[in-house]
Enzyme design. Structure first.
Site, mmCIF file in Angstrom:
data_model
loop_
_atom_site.group_PDB
_atom_site.id
_atom_site.type_symbol
_atom_site.label_atom_id
_atom_site.label_comp_id
_atom_site.label_asym_id
_atom_site.label_seq_id
_atom_site.Cartn_x
_atom_site.Cartn_y
_atom_site.Cartn_z
ATOM 1 N N ASP A 86 -17.168 7.154 -1.779
ATOM 2 C CA ASP A 86 -15.925 7.063 -1.005
ATOM 3 C C ASP A 86 -15.696 8.430 -0.363
ATOM 4 O OD1 ASP A 86 -13.446 6.239 -0.032
ATOM 5 O OD2 ASP A 86 -12.435 6.253 -1.979
ATOM 6 N N ARG A 106 -13.474 -8.705 1.871
ATOM 7 C CA ARG A 106 -12.045 -8.468 1.614
ATOM 8 C C ARG A 106 -11.257 -9.726 1.978
ATOM 9 N NH1 ARG A 106 -10.024 -3.325 1.511
ATOM 10 N NH2 ARG A 106 -8.164 -4.421 0.792
ATOM 11 N N GLN A 140 -10.110 -4.083 -3.431
ATOM 12 C CA GLN A 140 -11.442 -3.700 -2.956
ATOM 13 C C GLN A 140 -12.518 -4.115 -3.960
ATOM 14 O OE1 GLN A 140 -12.251 -1.975 0.134
ATOM 15 N NE2 GLN A 140 -14.237 -2.752 -0.513
ATOM 16 N N ARG A 153 0.888 -1.176 0.000
ATOM 17 C CA ARG A 153 0.000 0.000 0.000
ATOM 18 C C ARG A 153 0.916 1.212 0.000
ATOM 19 N NH1 ARG A 153 -5.387 1.326 3.413
ATOM 20 N NH2 ARG A 153 -6.141 -0.022 1.760
ATOM 21 N N CYS A 163 -16.356 1.529 0.397
ATOM 22 C CA CYS A 163 -15.168 0.727 0.735
ATOM 23 C C CYS A 163 -14.766 0.877 2.196
ATOM 24 C CB CYS A 163 -14.007 1.079 -0.197
ATOM 25 S SG CYS A 163 -13.443 2.791 -0.051
ATOM 26 N N HIS A 210 -7.299 0.753 -6.476
ATOM 27 C CA HIS A 210 -7.507 -0.110 -5.299
ATOM 28 C C HIS A 210 -8.184 -1.409 -5.787
ATOM 29 C CE1 HIS A 210 -7.788 -1.415 -1.315
ATOM 30 N NE2 HIS A 210 -8.704 -0.617 -0.811
HETATM 31 N N1 NVA Z 1 -9.907 6.678 -1.577
HETATM 32 C C1 NVA Z 1 -9.579 6.227 -0.246
HETATM 33 C C2 NVA Z 1 -9.804 4.759 -0.123
HETATM 34 C C3 NVA Z 1 -9.512 4.194 1.251
HETATM 35 C C4 NVA Z 1 -9.730 2.709 1.322
HETATM 36 C C5 NVA Z 1 -8.131 6.586 0.064
HETATM 37 O O1 NVA Z 1 -7.271 6.408 -0.805
HETATM 38 O O2 NVA Z 1 -7.849 7.052 1.165
HETATM 39 N N1 CP Z 2 -11.227 -0.228 2.301
HETATM 40 C C1 CP Z 2 -9.960 -0.289 2.779
HETATM 41 O O1 CP Z 2 -9.008 -0.524 2.027
HETATM 42 O O2 CP Z 2 -9.858 -0.100 4.112
HETATM 43 P P1 CP Z 2 -8.506 0.112 4.949
HETATM 44 O O3 CP Z 2 -7.941 1.450 4.543
HETATM 45 O O4 CP Z 2 -8.948 0.072 6.362
HETATM 46 O O5 CP Z 2 -7.549 -0.989 4.611
#
Ligand code: NVA
Ligand code: CP
Length: 302
Positions: free
Chosen positions: A217, A285, A132, A102, A257, A129
């Site tokens: 989101d 997930r 997800q 990540r 998500c 992502h």
């Molecule tokens: N768009 C959000 C998704 C989190 C799972 C982010 O990147 O923070």
């Molecule tokens: N939806 C998701 O990826 O959640 P986290 O940021 O908690 O991993």
């Protein structure tokens, strides 16, 4: 031979996507069966951003399949002190069976993958992502069956999640309507390259007309915290609430998500209401990624 990576949904075919969903459902149904498909396998999990669902699901998933996961925060590793991505990739991939990352810019994960001798999984970048989406599509399938030909509406920021929806729409052949303010549209390159039936619409209510599913989101993603105030202003007409959900089909599903900000991108009455499937989505997930790990590590999602 180059390992098989999962950096975006474009790395899998429609048939493989369907097989992953099927296997995810199977693993969920047999959750108490002692699977040992990843016996002695190790997953390195590199996190350069925060996470709850992704970390817990990958780590629990590895344990449940007989393997092991190592949590690597950039704060505690040499990556965080400037060791080149290419060097880290060569070293870490000589010791483990797969790497999950990540991170921020998508180029970091593509560079890592270029130098990794084992599969690399995108657990979120600024651009995509894909993990997800495996869970989201599994959730849709469990509640409503095949998503092919259905109308999915994305409300809000044209962000990493939106980009993965664009990819999924093209692969699985569902219609995607994206309702977003002018300055927050998805990346035009990602949109233009997509073969899908995708429309960008300004008015959320118009986009939601007769929809089968609505998803949204946060307005400010990780790394955009300093834009929070400007974004609250820009997205104020893009909240999913009971007023605009009334335009959808009566059995439309709501997904998010997570984490969610009630009162911003979604009203509490929707996320906590009867059309919401967000808790199934979060749980999936685990199951979907177990299927993905098997597929990449031992080639079992057929
Ligand atoms: N768009 C959000 C998704 C989190 C799972 C982010 O990147 O923070
Ligand atoms: N939806 C998701 O990826 O959640 P986290 O940021 O908690 O991993």
């Amino acid at each position: 031979m180059k390992p098989r990576h999962f950096l975006t949904l474009k790395d899998i075919t429609e048939q493989e996507f369907q097989a992953l969903i099927k296997r995810g459902i199977e693993l969920k149904q047999n959750r108490y069966t002692h699977h040992q498909t990843l016996n002695n396998k190790t997953l390195a999990m590199i996190f350069e951003k925060s996470s709850t669902r992704t970390r817990v699901s990958f780590e629990a998933g590895m344990t449940q399949l007989g393997g092991h996961a190592i949590f690597l925060s950039s704060k505690d590793t040499q990556l965080g002190r400037g060791e080149p991505v290419e060097d880290s990739a060569r070293v870490i991939s000589r010791m483990v069976d797969a790497v999950m990352i990540r991170t921020h810019d998508h180029s970091i994960i593509t560079r890592f993958a270029d130098y990794s001798s084992v599969p690399v999984i995108n657990a979120l970048t600024d651009s995509y992502h894909p993990c997800q989406l495996l869970a989201d599509i599994q959730t849709y399938y469990e509640h409503r069956g095949d998503i092919k030909g259905k109308t999915v509406v994305w409300i809000g920021d044209g962000n990493n999640m939106c980009h993965s929806y664009i990819n999924a729409a093209a692969i699985l052949d569902f219609k995607l309507r994206i309702a977003c303010p002018a300055d927050y549209e998805p990346d035009p390159d990602i949109l233009t390259c997509s073969q899908g039936d995708i429309q960008v619409i300004r008015d959320p209510a118009q986009a939601m007309q007769d929809a089968d599913m609505v998803t949204t989101d946060v307005w400010a993603s990780m790394g955009q915290e300093q834009e929070q105030t400007a974004r609250i202003h820009a997205f104020k007409d893009y909240q999913v609430n009971s007023h605009n959900m009334a335009y959808t089909k009566p059995d439309a599903l709501f997904m998010h998500c997570l984490p969610a900000h009630r009162g911003e991108e979604v009203a509490a009455e929707v996320i906590d209401g009867p059309q919401s499937v967000v808790w199934d989505q979060a749980e999936n997930r685990l199951h979907a990624q177990k299927a993905l790990l098997e597929f990449l590590l031992v080639g079992q999602a057929r």
